[in-house]
Design a protein around this motif. Structure first.
Motif, mmCIF file in Angstrom:
data_model
loop_
_atom_site.group_PDB
_atom_site.id
_atom_site.type_symbol
_atom_site.label_atom_id
_atom_site.label_comp_id
_atom_site.label_asym_id
_atom_site.label_seq_id
_atom_site.Cartn_x
_atom_site.Cartn_y
_atom_site.Cartn_z
ATOM 1 N N GLY A 164 23.041 -13.751 4.333
ATOM 2 C CA GLY A 164 23.015 -13.082 5.279
ATOM 3 C C GLY A 164 24.120 -12.459 6.462
ATOM 4 O O GLY A 164 25.572 -13.672 5.993
ATOM 5 N N ASP A 165 23.935 -12.165 7.091
ATOM 6 C CA ASP A 165 24.753 -12.126 8.152
ATOM 7 C C ASP A 165 26.853 -11.566 8.011
ATOM 8 O O ASP A 165 27.578 -12.004 7.911
ATOM 9 C CB ASP A 165 24.928 -13.528 9.178
ATOM 10 C CG ASP A 165 23.807 -13.764 10.119
ATOM 11 O OD1 ASP A 165 23.296 -13.140 10.179
ATOM 12 O OD2 ASP A 165 24.171 -14.640 10.119
ATOM 13 N N VAL A 166 25.938 -10.617 6.739
ATOM 14 C CA VAL A 166 27.283 -9.983 6.349
ATOM 15 C C VAL A 166 27.764 -8.583 7.018
ATOM 16 O O VAL A 166 27.201 -8.029 7.453
ATOM 17 C CB VAL A 166 27.307 -9.688 4.792
ATOM 18 C CG1 VAL A 166 28.381 -8.624 3.914
ATOM 19 C CG2 VAL A 166 26.601 -10.077 3.978
ATOM 20 N N TYR A 202 32.447 3.552 9.211
ATOM 21 C CA TYR A 202 31.295 3.256 9.145
ATOM 22 C C TYR A 202 31.588 1.563 8.832
ATOM 23 O O TYR A 202 32.186 0.751 8.663
ATOM 24 C CB TYR A 202 30.768 3.560 8.314
ATOM 25 C CG TYR A 202 30.576 5.161 8.298
ATOM 26 C CD1 TYR A 202 29.810 5.467 9.009
ATOM 27 C CD2 TYR A 202 31.583 6.098 7.381
ATOM 28 C CE1 TYR A 202 30.181 7.434 8.550
ATOM 29 C CE2 TYR A 202 31.869 7.415 7.596
ATOM 30 C CZ TYR A 202 30.473 7.469 8.146
ATOM 31 O OH TYR A 202 30.677 9.230 7.811
ATOM 32 N N ALA A 203 30.452 1.091 10.260
ATOM 33 C CA ALA A 203 30.354 -0.490 9.952
ATOM 34 C C ALA A 203 29.341 -0.715 9.646
ATOM 35 O O ALA A 203 27.972 -0.530 9.594
ATOM 36 C CB ALA A 203 31.060 -1.097 11.390
ATOM 37 N N ALA A 204 28.833 -2.382 8.476
ATOM 38 C CA ALA A 204 28.232 -2.916 8.535
ATOM 39 C C ALA A 204 26.722 -3.278 9.307
ATOM 40 O O ALA A 204 28.097 -4.163 10.433
ATOM 41 C CB ALA A 204 28.020 -3.582 7.052
ATOM 42 N N ASP A 205 25.579 -4.105 9.269
ATOM 43 C CA ASP A 205 25.276 -4.180 10.611
ATOM 44 C C ASP A 205 24.614 -4.905 9.847
ATOM 45 O O ASP A 205 24.135 -5.283 8.922
ATOM 46 C CB ASP A 205 23.738 -3.452 10.372
ATOM 47 C CG ASP A 205 22.685 -3.555 11.748
ATOM 48 O OD1 ASP A 205 23.205 -4.737 12.059
ATOM 49 O OD2 ASP A 205 21.780 -2.792 12.069
ATOM 50 N N ALA A 206 25.054 -6.791 10.164
ATOM 51 C CA ALA A 206 25.409 -8.013 9.821
ATOM 52 C C ALA A 206 23.933 -8.199 10.341
ATOM 53 O O ALA A 206 23.338 -9.084 9.364
ATOM 54 C CB ALA A 206 25.733 -8.565 10.747
ATOM 55 N N GLY A 207 22.663 -7.267 11.169
ATOM 56 C CA GLY A 207 21.243 -8.039 10.445
ATOM 57 C C GLY A 207 20.143 -7.152 10.004
ATOM 58 O O GLY A 207 19.701 -7.422 10.371
ATOM 59 N N HIS A 208 21.124 -6.357 9.385
ATOM 60 C CA HIS A 208 20.253 -5.243 8.069
ATOM 61 C C HIS A 208 21.129 -5.540 6.564
ATOM 62 O O HIS A 208 21.045 -4.367 5.924
ATOM 63 C CB HIS A 208 19.848 -4.197 8.303
ATOM 64 C CG HIS A 208 19.038 -4.197 8.898
ATOM 65 N ND1 HIS A 208 19.628 -4.343 11.098
ATOM 66 C CD2 HIS A 208 17.862 -3.980 10.012
ATOM 67 C CE1 HIS A 208 18.681 -4.128 12.153
ATOM 68 N NE2 HIS A 208 17.496 -3.694 11.403
ATOM 69 N N THR A 209 22.783 -6.239 6.246
ATOM 70 C CA THR A 209 22.453 -6.850 5.287
ATOM 71 C C THR A 209 22.948 -7.598 4.846
ATOM 72 O O THR A 209 23.262 -8.819 5.383
ATOM 73 C CB THR A 209 24.674 -5.937 5.683
ATOM 74 O OG1 THR A 209 24.610 -4.862 6.379
ATOM 75 C CG2 THR A 209 24.638 -6.004 4.317
ATOM 76 N N MET A 210 22.332 -7.771 3.510
ATOM 77 C CA MET A 210 22.239 -8.838 3.126
ATOM 78 C C MET A 210 22.832 -8.463 1.371
ATOM 79 O O MET A 210 23.146 -7.464 0.710
ATOM 80 C CB MET A 210 20.815 -9.327 2.332
ATOM 81 C CG MET A 210 20.184 -10.086 3.294
ATOM 82 S SD MET A 210 18.459 -9.952 3.151
ATOM 83 C CE MET A 210 17.453 -8.689 2.363
#
Length: 99
Positions: free
Chosen positions: A67-69, A41-49
């Motif tokens: 941001g951009d994690v 599973y990949a983290a969504d950089a636009g929705h991960t903080m």
């Protein structure tokens, strides 16, 4: 008499929970591990903080956000001990109230 009923219910819950868990059941509200699908599973950089906080000598709290994690989770519910998490937090992307 009314106080005995809640205490009896609490005592029953304390005694019954280990028995239910030992029989392969799960406690009420526990996540259902059978619904987890193995995979990456990949983290969504636009929705991960990542939010952090520093207590300033008990007077105030200073908060910041990265941001951009990005990251991944590799999981197999049949082998949870082998699960892997890889997260990249870009320190240059920190957002704070003041420089």
């Amino acid at each position: 008499m009314r106080r005995i009923v809640p205490l009896a219910a609490l005592a029953l819950a304390v005694v019954a929970t280990p028995i239910v868990l030992a029989q392969g059941g799960s406690a009420p509200g526990a996540p259902d591990k059978t619904r987890v699908t193995a995979g990456t599973y990949a983290a969504d950089a636009g929705h991960t903080m990542v939010v952090w906080e520093v207590d300033h000598l008990g007077f105030s709290k200073y908060t910041g956000i990265f941001g951009d994690v990005t990251g991944t989770l590799v999981i197999d519910p049949k082998n949870l001990a082998a699960a892997k998490v890889d997260v990249t937090i870009p320190v240059a992307k920190v957002t704070t109230a003041s420089a």
